[in-house]
Write a protein that holds these residues in place. Structure first.
Motif, PDB file in Angstrom:
ATOM      1  N   UNK A 329       0.848  -1.167  -0.037  1.00 17.95           N
ATOM      2  CA  UNK A 329       0.011   0.018  -0.024  1.00 17.95           C
ATOM      3  C   UNK A 329       0.821   1.219  -0.076  1.00 17.95           C
ATOM      4  N   UNK A 330       2.124   1.075   0.371  1.00 11.12           N
ATOM      5  CA  UNK A 330       3.012   2.424   0.575  1.00 11.12           C
ATOM      6  C   UNK A 330       4.364   2.075  -0.466  1.00 11.12           C
ATOM      7  N   UNK A 331       4.538   2.993  -1.219  1.00 14.50           N
ATOM      8  CA  UNK A 331       5.567   2.960  -2.353  1.00 14.50           C
ATOM      9  C   UNK A 331       6.467   4.139  -2.075  1.00 14.50           C
ATOM     10  N   UNK A 332       7.569   3.759  -1.862  1.00 18.33           N
ATOM     11  CA  UNK A 332       8.658   4.859  -1.340  1.00 18.33           C
ATOM     12  C   UNK A 332       9.641   5.161  -2.406  1.00 18.33           C
ATOM     13  N   UNK A 333       9.748   6.571  -2.606  1.00 24.10           N
ATOM     14  CA  UNK A 333      10.668   7.027  -3.683  1.00 24.10           C
ATOM     15  C   UNK A 333      11.902   7.532  -2.974  1.00 24.10           C
ATOM     16  N   UNK A 334      13.129   7.535  -3.519  1.00 23.05           N
ATOM     17  CA  UNK A 334      14.393   7.789  -3.172  1.00 23.05           C
ATOM     18  C   UNK A 334      14.651   9.376  -2.870  1.00 23.05           C
ATOM     19  N   UNK A 335      15.298   9.700  -1.825  1.00 22.38           N
ATOM     20  CA  UNK A 335      15.463  11.029  -1.439  1.00 22.38           C
ATOM     21  C   UNK A 335      16.811  11.279  -0.746  1.00 22.38           C
ATOM     22  N   UNK A 336      17.736  11.522  -1.254  1.00 20.33           N
ATOM     23  CA  UNK A 336      19.176  11.491  -0.027  1.00 20.33           C
ATOM     24  C   UNK A 336      19.600  12.722   0.245  1.00 20.33           C
ATOM     25  N   UNK A 337      18.955  13.924  -0.371  1.00 18.63           N
ATOM     26  CA  UNK A 337      19.140  15.243  -0.164  1.00 18.63           C
ATOM     27  C   UNK A 337      18.768  15.859   1.051  1.00 18.63           C
ATOM     28  N   UNK A 338      17.450  15.563   1.313  1.00 17.19           N
ATOM     29  CA  UNK A 338      16.808  16.196   2.582  1.00 17.19           C
ATOM     30  C   UNK A 338      15.647  15.477   2.972  1.00 17.19           C
ATOM     31  N   UNK A 339      15.161  15.857   4.077  1.00 16.63           N
ATOM     32  CA  UNK A 339      13.805  15.169   4.819  1.00 16.63           C
ATOM     33  C   UNK A 339      13.882  14.895   6.191  1.00 16.63           C
ATOM     34  N   UNK A 340      12.903  14.430   6.612  1.00 16.54           N
ATOM     35  CA  UNK A 340      12.784  13.974   7.916  1.00 16.54           C
ATOM     36  C   UNK A 340      14.110  13.371   8.599  1.00 16.54           C
ATOM     37  N   UNK A 341      14.675  12.301   7.769  1.00 15.69           N
ATOM     38  CA  UNK A 341      15.764  11.662   8.119  1.00 15.69           C
ATOM     39  C   UNK A 341      16.823  12.493   8.444  1.00 15.69           C
ATOM     40  N   UNK A 342      17.150  13.806   7.659  1.00 18.67           N
ATOM     41  CA  UNK A 342      18.184  14.615   7.957  1.00 18.67           C
ATOM     42  C   UNK A 342      17.856  15.291   9.261  1.00 18.67           C
ATOM     43  N   UNK A 343      16.680  15.889   9.280  1.00 19.73           N
ATOM     44  CA  UNK A 343      16.552  16.751  10.152  1.00 19.73           C
ATOM     45  C   UNK A 343      16.633  16.252  11.745  1.00 19.73           C
ATOM     46  N   UNK A 344      15.999  14.843  11.705  1.00 16.63           N
ATOM     47  CA  UNK A 344      16.074  14.130  12.947  1.00 16.63           C
ATOM     48  C   UNK A 344      17.573  13.986  13.458  1.00 16.63           C
TER      49      UNK A 344
END
Length: 368
Positions: A329-344
């Motif tokens: 049901x969930x399809x993940x696209x790649x993003x190594x530039x920014x996002x919650x992963x970086x902010x955390x």
């Protein structure tokens, strides 16, 4: 029989007048011996030619011959053949000068945190393949979802459908997509910031969005066509500010992703007071009228409510908790530039100095 010549003691000194005559005779004898034997004893090159002239054509004494032979031997030691000199020159030319070496070191150290991630998006076959793969999977899952009345990608709605609530099962179907790095490729904006040695700012971002020139992420156009042909409604839930929604819509229209006269299906941040950066309220708004078949995005917040400033570990645990949703049901696209992963990683402190953020990033690395 002639009388025997008187013997002289070996160390006996000759008479003065005899000594002078002997001194004249001895060098002459040595000269004759030298002229006879020295040419045969010289190195081959010296015996044959000296400076390109045959020795036999020159009137020289033994001292001169010896000096010439010695100097020619020194030349042979100190001078290389033309080929050797050429090889040395080529090796020297291939070596960087001191200034070039310094420049190379400076270049290797002066870089930008987003350089590799942006280059990967813009140049790699792998980025294209990953995005195309994700959307092809989405196409297949969409077909399966349509034919399964209890299927939903929204966790709250999924729980409701599992209880077979008839009013939910009869809802028309829809899919929800994020926009940035899911539908629109913003890597040119990242590239500009890299060239300017800068980072994200609301001002530069607003300028980029209002240009409305972002391209599509690979595979999205094909997926949206499948959704349209299947009678599935498409919604775009984005954390772009409502102030730039008109520019966002223009960009999507120019790419042929929505029709110019289509009903508004872009749900922007702060479009309503309750529509915060947490997308759960907007998903709930759609779920009231549609059965949500798929969620497609590049950040964990596109799929589930993450709470208030979760740690990297908390985000990871949340993804693991819903492991059965990924790829279905969930399809993940790649993003190594920014996002919650970086902010955390830097504790969601967006206003912190770059040096502070960088220190926390290095501290988060796991070398073992």
């Amino acid at each position: 029989m002639p009388s025997e010549l008187p013997r002289k003691h070996f160390f006996q000194q000759p008479a003065p007048h005899q000594r002078n005559n002997d001194m004249r005779r001895v060098p002459l004898s040595l000269l004759m011996i030298g002229l006879t034997f020295l040419p045969a004893c010289q190195p081959r090159e010296t015996a044959e030619k000296v400076d390109g002239i045959s020795i036999e054509s020159r009137v020289i004494d033994p001292f001169t011959i010896t000096t010439i032979a010695y100097s020619d031997d020194k030349k042979s030691e100190n001078q290389s053949t033309p080929n050797v000199e050429k090889d040395k020159a080529e090796i020297a030319d291939s070596q960087p000068t001191t200034s070039e070496s310094t420049a190379m070191k400076m270049t290797s150290r002066e870089t930008h945190e987003d350089l590799d991630a942006t280059l990967w998006m813009q140049t790699s076959a792998e980025y294209y393949a990953t995005c195309r793969q994700a959307y092809r999977l989405a196409e297949k899952q969409l077909v399966a979802a349509i034919d399964t009345p209890t299927w939903s990608a929204d966790l709250v709605q999924k729980a409701e459908l599992s209880g077979h609530q008839s009013e939910k099962i009869d809802l028309p179907s829809a899919v929800i997509l994020d926009i940035d790095e899911t539908v629109l490729d913003n890597s040119p904006y990242q590239a500009r910031r890299i060239h300017e040695n800068g980072s994200f700012t609301p001002e530069t971002w607003k300028t980029w969005v209002e240009e409305a020139t972002a391209a599509t992420v690979p595979g999205v156009k094909e997926f949206l066509k499948v959704a349209k042909d299947s009678g599935v409604e498409v919604f775009f839930v984005t954390n772009r500010e409502n102030a730039v929604e008109h520019a966002t819509r223009r960009n999507l229209e120019q790419l042929g992703l929505i029709e110019p006269d289509a009903v508004d299906r872009i749900l922007s941040k702060r479009e309503r007071d309750e529509w915060t950066s947490d997308k759960a309220t907007r998903r709930a708004h759609i779920a009231k009228r549609y059965r949500i078949l798929l969620l497609i995005g590049d950040d964990l917040n596109d799929f589930v409510s993450i709470g208030d400033k979760p740690s990297s570990q908390a985000r990871h645990d949340l993804a693991v908790e819903h492991a059965d949703m990924w790829g279905t049901q969930w399809i993940q696209l790649p993003n190594a530039n920014y996002g919650g992963w970086e902010r955390s990683v830097y504790d969601w402190d967006d206003l912190a100095e770059d040096a502070v953020k960088l220190k926390k990033k290095y501290g988060a690395l796991q070398a073992e």
